[in-house]
Write a protein that holds these residues in place. Sequence first.
Motif, mmCIF file in Angstrom:
data_model
loop_
_atom_site.group_PDB
_atom_site.id
_atom_site.type_symbol
_atom_site.label_atom_id
_atom_site.label_comp_id
_atom_site.label_asym_id
_atom_site.label_seq_id
_atom_site.Cartn_x
_atom_site.Cartn_y
_atom_site.Cartn_z
ATOM 1 N N VAL A 179 0.826 -1.207 0.000
ATOM 2 C CA VAL A 179 0.000 0.000 0.000
ATOM 3 C C VAL A 179 0.863 1.262 0.000
ATOM 4 N N HIS A 180 1.910 1.253 0.798
ATOM 5 C CA HIS A 180 2.764 2.444 0.916
ATOM 6 C C HIS A 180 3.875 2.497 -0.141
ATOM 7 N N GLN A 181 3.962 1.417 -0.931
ATOM 8 C CA GLN A 181 4.973 1.345 -1.992
ATOM 9 C C GLN A 181 6.396 1.404 -1.435
ATOM 10 N N PHE A 182 6.602 0.652 -0.345
ATOM 11 C CA PHE A 182 7.965 0.456 0.137
ATOM 12 C C PHE A 182 8.135 -0.997 0.554
ATOM 13 N N SER A 183 9.276 -1.338 1.122
ATOM 14 C CA SER A 183 9.586 -2.737 1.399
ATOM 15 C C SER A 183 8.756 -3.305 2.550
ATOM 16 N N ALA A 184 8.690 -4.643 2.578
ATOM 17 C CA ALA A 184 7.999 -5.321 3.673
ATOM 18 C C ALA A 184 8.715 -5.075 4.997
ATOM 19 N N TRP A 185 10.038 -4.916 4.946
ATOM 20 C CA TRP A 185 10.789 -4.627 6.171
ATOM 21 C C TRP A 185 10.375 -3.283 6.744
ATOM 22 N N ARG A 186 10.143 -2.308 5.868
ATOM 23 C CA ARG A 186 9.679 -1.016 6.356
ATOM 24 C C ARG A 186 8.247 -1.147 6.865
#
Length: 207
Positions: A168-175
């Motif tokens: 949803v936020h268009q960043f990594s799963a770690w983030r």
Amino acid sequence: MNPLLTIWTQPKRTIEYVLEHKTWSYSVFILLLASFSLGLTAFADTGFLLGLPLIVLVMIGVIFSFIGGVIGWFINAGLYTWVGKWLGGKGNFKDMATVVPLGSIPMIWMFPYNFLMLAIYGKDLFVDSSSMPFSGPVPFLVILFTNLLMTALGVFGTVIQSKSIGVVHQFSAWRGFGTIMIIVGIVLVLMIPIFILLFMFLFIAAV
């Protein structure tokens, strides 16, 4: 795609599929299934409402699970959207609310196990065995296995949630996982004054 199945092998693709093709009605459907699964044993080992018939006890558990799930759905979606933007996310509440319930899918698959436990032990499953862990109506090894199974599914649910936030936020799963941990940290910090006040109240009352 069938998200109930593909979430196990293709979590990110499944999340993207739900985001593109499903609406909030599907999210409610997922929460309802999870409520039926977890509600069967929601009051297990608590000694709560033991005077009621088993079917009534289970129905109350399902209702409580669903209400709690809906409340948690909106709170978590709001927090994940808000905190995720601190980390550079670009998502919005609508999309987040669409995918947040996907983290509950692993618990849906607890239904056969919980139903079997209910069929075998009946109301004995709800007896509070905290004071007699090794001599209660449900064997200790069964309780231990159940807790380990729930923990494992909970961990995978967190993985799904982290990936959902990331998509949803268009960043990594770690983030995405970092977003969850920030919220957990904030909650813990807010709880410290409450525990201090509670301890002081009990101490004063004891004196």
